[in-house]
Write a protein that holds these residues in place. Structure first.
Motif, short mmCIF file in Angstrom:
data_model
loop_
_atom_site.label_atom_id
_atom_site.label_comp_id
_atom_site.label_asym_id
_atom_site.label_seq_id
_atom_site.Cartn_x
_atom_site.Cartn_y
_atom_site.Cartn_z
N UNK A 220 12.15 46.53 95.43
CA UNK A 220 11.57 45.31 94.88
C UNK A 220 11.55 45.44 93.37
N UNK A 221 12.19 44.50 92.68
CA UNK A 221 12.39 44.61 91.24
C UNK A 221 11.63 43.53 90.48
N UNK A 222 11.08 43.91 89.36
CA UNK A 222 10.38 42.95 88.50
C UNK A 222 11.41 42.19 87.67
N UNK A 223 12.13 41.31 88.35
CA UNK A 223 13.22 40.54 87.72
C UNK A 223 13.50 39.32 88.59
N UNK A 224 14.15 38.33 87.99
CA UNK A 224 14.50 37.12 88.73
C UNK A 224 15.68 37.40 89.65
N UNK A 225 15.91 36.48 90.58
CA UNK A 225 17.05 36.64 91.51
C UNK A 225 18.36 36.66 90.74
N UNK A 226 18.50 35.83 89.73
CA UNK A 226 19.75 35.81 88.96
C UNK A 226 19.96 37.12 88.20
N UNK A 227 18.88 37.69 87.66
CA UNK A 227 18.98 38.98 86.97
C UNK A 227 19.37 40.09 87.94
N UNK A 228 18.81 40.05 89.13
CA UNK A 228 19.13 41.04 90.16
C UNK A 228 20.60 40.92 90.56
N UNK A 229 21.04 39.70 90.83
CA UNK A 229 22.43 39.48 91.24
C UNK A 229 23.40 39.94 90.16
N UNK A 230 23.07 39.66 88.91
CA UNK A 230 23.94 40.06 87.80
C UNK A 230 24.03 41.58 87.68
N UNK A 231 22.90 42.25 87.80
CA UNK A 231 22.86 43.71 87.66
C UNK A 231 23.70 44.39 88.73
N UNK A 232 23.62 43.90 89.95
CA UNK A 232 24.29 44.57 91.07
C UNK A 232 25.66 43.99 91.39
N UNK A 233 26.16 43.08 90.57
CA UNK A 233 27.42 42.40 90.87
C UNK A 233 28.60 43.37 90.96
N UNK A 234 28.56 44.44 90.19
CA UNK A 234 29.68 45.39 90.20
C UNK A 234 29.27 46.75 90.78
N UNK A 235 28.15 46.78 91.51
CA UNK A 235 27.64 48.03 92.08
C UNK A 235 27.74 47.96 93.59
N UNK A 236 28.21 49.04 94.20
CA UNK A 236 28.30 49.12 95.65
C UNK A 236 26.93 49.45 96.22
N UNK A 237 26.31 48.46 96.86
CA UNK A 237 24.98 48.65 97.44
C UNK A 237 25.14 49.05 98.91
N UNK A 238 24.60 50.21 99.30
CA UNK A 238 24.73 50.65 100.70
C UNK A 238 24.11 49.65 101.67
N UNK A 239 24.63 49.63 102.89
CA UNK A 239 24.17 48.67 103.88
C UNK A 239 22.76 48.88 104.37
#
Length: 364
Positions: A220-239
């Motif tokens: 759970x991150x202290x950030x907006x949904x758009x900020x979260x999506x941007x940060x992880x856009x190029x990161x492989x998030x495990x399932x």
């Protein structure tokens, strides 16, 4: 002599730890029959919204460009300095939250208004900024409040009165002995969307645990949904990882989780207290935290949880596996974590601040 009015100053009104603690201080002041005003940014969903008698707006903006953020910050302090000049000849005390709002401290010094600092942080970059802010505190502050013994040890001011008042749980915090009802074992981490908070280490730990189908991870991150999506856009998030943006109520996340992690990098961001750690413990969660800083004052290794560096992914993995497969061990850690929170009650917090407020009434 009439009571002094408390003017509280904080830069960014969000839902992180330092404004939450300040909101508790403001409520304690109100309980001591003091008039209160808060000067902070105009963000309406933060912990400081509506908590004081008067809410005043402070200009403050952030940017992904560090130089632009610095520029906004310096402008905000110039405007804050001017804003605070209106208190000339008023019976007030300035209560500056964190080292950052130096504009209020300078105005207080000029107007001979008592200035109290509530210091939460040690990891301020660049170093020249931190040295400047410490210089301002040394020249303007009447007294400094630190949130932990660790922080007072590393940031103490040799010529200033200072006191440690540990952060406290809200009176509404849920103290719960855990009864596990769901299958699987869930590890929770709550933090700002910053690399130094251990976000990438959290993903690495989840990746290491992919073969253990009973283990899952919630971030759970202290950030907006758009900020979260941007940060992880190029990161492989495990399932096995679920990621959520800023929340207004964390109780459901605590109740659905089995262990709370804090993976702040010890060489990038030393936690000076760890309010979310304490909140997790109040829900009966064992905790895994860094072996340095304020968390080491809250957690004893193998008693309420474990003290493990975020860089030691194997040690983190082994600890989670151990307690996820040993119900007796888990219950011991859970019960101890809950018991430990009694030492950080709101009653103790408010009692210490009542003493401080009484001192303030005699400051000239």
């Amino acid at each position: 002599m009439p009571s002094k009015k408390m003017v509280f100053i904080h830069l960014f009104n969000d839902r992180s730890g330092s404004p939450k603690v300040l909101s508790q201080v403001i409520k304690a002041a109100a309980n001591n029959h003091l008039a209160t005003e808060v000067i902070t940014s105009s963000h309406g969903d933060g912990f400081l919204s509506g908590v004081a008698d008067v809410q005043s707006r402070l200009f403050y903006k952030r940017s992904e460009n560090k130089l632009l953020t610095l520029g906004y910050y310096l402008i905000s302090q110039g405007l804050l300095f001017v804003q605070c000049l209106k208190y000339k000849r008023q019976n007030v005390v300035f209560y500056v939250n964190t080292m950052m709002p130096f504009g209020a401290a300078l105005a207080g010094k000029l107007l001979k208004i008592p200035v109290y600092y509530h210091v939460h942080e040690t990891s301020i970059k660049p170093d020249v900024l931190k040295r400047f802010l410490r210089f301002i505190i040394e020249k303007t502050s009447t007294k400094v409040v630190f949130v932990s013994n660790y922080l007072m040890h590393v940031e103490r001011f040799s010529k200033l009165p200072q006191v440690v008042i540990h952060n406290a749980l809200d009176a509404t915090a849920e103290h719960t002995y855990r009864v596990k009802e769901e299958a699987g074992f869930s590890s929770l981490m709550i933090c700002s969307l910053k690399a130094y908070k251990g976000v990438l280490e959290f993903l690495a730990l989840a990746r290491r645990s992919l073969d253990d189908k009973h283990l899952n991870f919630t971030l759970v991150l202290n950030a907006s949904r758009s900020e979260v999506d941007s940060f992880f856009s190029s990161i492989d998030v495990p399932g096995n990882v679920a990621i959520y943006p800023r929340q207004t109520d964390m109780s459901g996340f605590y109740s659905r989780s089995d262990v709370l992690l804090n993976l702040s990098r010890p060489d990038g961001w030393i936690e000076t207290f760890g309010l979310t750690i304490l909140e997790g413990m109040s829900h009966g969660l064992p905790v895994i935290v860094p072996p340095v800083g304020g968390p080491a004052e809250l957690v004893r290794s193998d008693v309420e949880g474990y003290l493990i560096s975020s860089y030691d992914i194997e040690a983190l993995y082994r600890a989670i596996c151990r307690i996820s497969l040993d119900p007796k061990k888990y219950k011991m850690l859970s019960d101890n974590a809950l018991s430990r929170t009694r030492d950080f009650s709101l009653d103790v917090f408010e009692s210490k601040f009542s003493t401080l407020f009484n001192e303030m009434q005699h400051d000239t």
